[in-house]
Motif scaffolding. Structure first.
Motif, mmCIF file in Angstrom:
data_model
loop_
_atom_site.group_PDB
_atom_site.id
_atom_site.type_symbol
_atom_site.label_atom_id
_atom_site.label_comp_id
_atom_site.label_asym_id
_atom_site.label_seq_id
_atom_site.Cartn_x
_atom_site.Cartn_y
_atom_site.Cartn_z
ATOM 1 N N LEU A 53 -11.536 -32.941 -48.395
ATOM 2 C CA LEU A 53 -11.314 -33.277 -49.792
ATOM 3 C C LEU A 53 -11.243 -32.952 -50.651
ATOM 4 O O LEU A 53 -10.839 -32.974 -51.791
ATOM 5 N N ALA A 54 -11.246 -31.330 -50.947
ATOM 6 C CA ALA A 54 -11.008 -30.361 -52.287
ATOM 7 C C ALA A 54 -9.097 -30.704 -52.305
ATOM 8 O O ALA A 54 -8.632 -30.881 -53.315
ATOM 9 N N ALA A 55 -8.811 -30.456 -50.692
ATOM 10 C CA ALA A 55 -7.030 -30.816 -51.332
ATOM 11 C C ALA A 55 -6.719 -31.773 -52.069
ATOM 12 O O ALA A 55 -5.690 -31.934 -52.602
ATOM 13 N N THR A 56 -7.350 -33.588 -51.360
ATOM 14 C CA THR A 56 -7.579 -34.702 -51.962
ATOM 15 C C THR A 56 -7.735 -34.823 -53.850
ATOM 16 O O THR A 56 -7.530 -35.876 -53.898
ATOM 17 N N GLY A 57 -8.603 -33.747 -54.139
ATOM 18 C CA GLY A 57 -9.075 -33.604 -55.363
ATOM 19 C C GLY A 57 -10.311 -34.261 -55.765
ATOM 20 O O GLY A 57 -11.016 -35.045 -56.321
ATOM 21 N N TYR A 58 -10.915 -34.580 -54.532
ATOM 22 C CA TYR A 58 -12.265 -35.342 -54.133
ATOM 23 C C TYR A 58 -13.217 -35.027 -55.053
ATOM 24 O O TYR A 58 -14.194 -35.956 -55.849
ATOM 25 N N TYR A 59 -13.277 -33.575 -55.113
ATOM 26 C CA TYR A 59 -14.754 -32.791 -55.730
ATOM 27 C C TYR A 59 -13.891 -32.690 -57.116
ATOM 28 O O TYR A 59 -15.302 -32.459 -58.381
ATOM 29 N N THR A 60 -12.734 -32.711 -58.013
ATOM 30 C CA THR A 60 -12.832 -33.125 -59.306
ATOM 31 C C THR A 60 -13.207 -34.292 -59.942
ATOM 32 O O THR A 60 -13.893 -34.898 -60.404
ATOM 33 N N ARG A 61 -12.847 -35.763 -58.908
ATOM 34 C CA ARG A 61 -13.563 -37.118 -58.982
ATOM 35 C C ARG A 61 -15.279 -36.873 -59.419
ATOM 36 O O ARG A 61 -15.860 -38.406 -59.466
ATOM 37 N N ASN A 68 -22.088 -24.249 -56.802
ATOM 38 C CA ASN A 68 -21.662 -23.080 -58.226
ATOM 39 C C ASN A 68 -19.740 -23.682 -58.581
ATOM 40 O O ASN A 68 -19.408 -22.844 -59.070
ATOM 41 N N ASP A 69 -20.442 -25.038 -59.278
ATOM 42 C CA ASP A 69 -18.801 -25.190 -59.615
ATOM 43 C C ASP A 69 -17.517 -24.896 -59.293
ATOM 44 O O ASP A 69 -16.091 -25.379 -60.153
#
Length: 90
Positions: A53-61, A68-69
């Motif tokens: 999820l982190a590598a695919t930008g899921y947490y950005t979206r 904690n940001d």
């Protein structure tokens, strides 16, 4: 998603990303012990998914799922469902 269990058996995994939970459906629960299965298969999935999820930008979206940001890289919770129809012996 299909999950192979020791090149002998397949189970289904349902991944609930917002709840950070993986549910395993095993049609032949007698084939593997709970402890062995959790270590060999489900634990790997629970650790891997947050990094995917982190590598695919899921947490950005989905910033509301961050911790904690930062991307939440804690393993997902895993349960193995009982009471589902079981495969009959061949």
């Amino acid at each position: 998603m299909p999950v192979n269990n020791g090149n002998q058996h397949w189970v289904a995994a349902q991944v609930d990303i917002p709840r950070r939970h993986i549910t395993i459906y095993d049609p032949d629960i007698k084939m593997t012990s709970h402890d062995w299965f959790q270590v060999k298969n489900a634990r790997c999935l629970s650790v891997l998914f947050p990094y995917i999820l982190a590598a695919t930008g899921y947490y950005t979206r989905h910033a509301h799922l961050r911790k904690n940001d930062q991307p939440n890289l804690e393993p997902f919770k895993v349960t193995r469902v009982g009471g589902i129809p079981q495969q009959a012996a061949a």
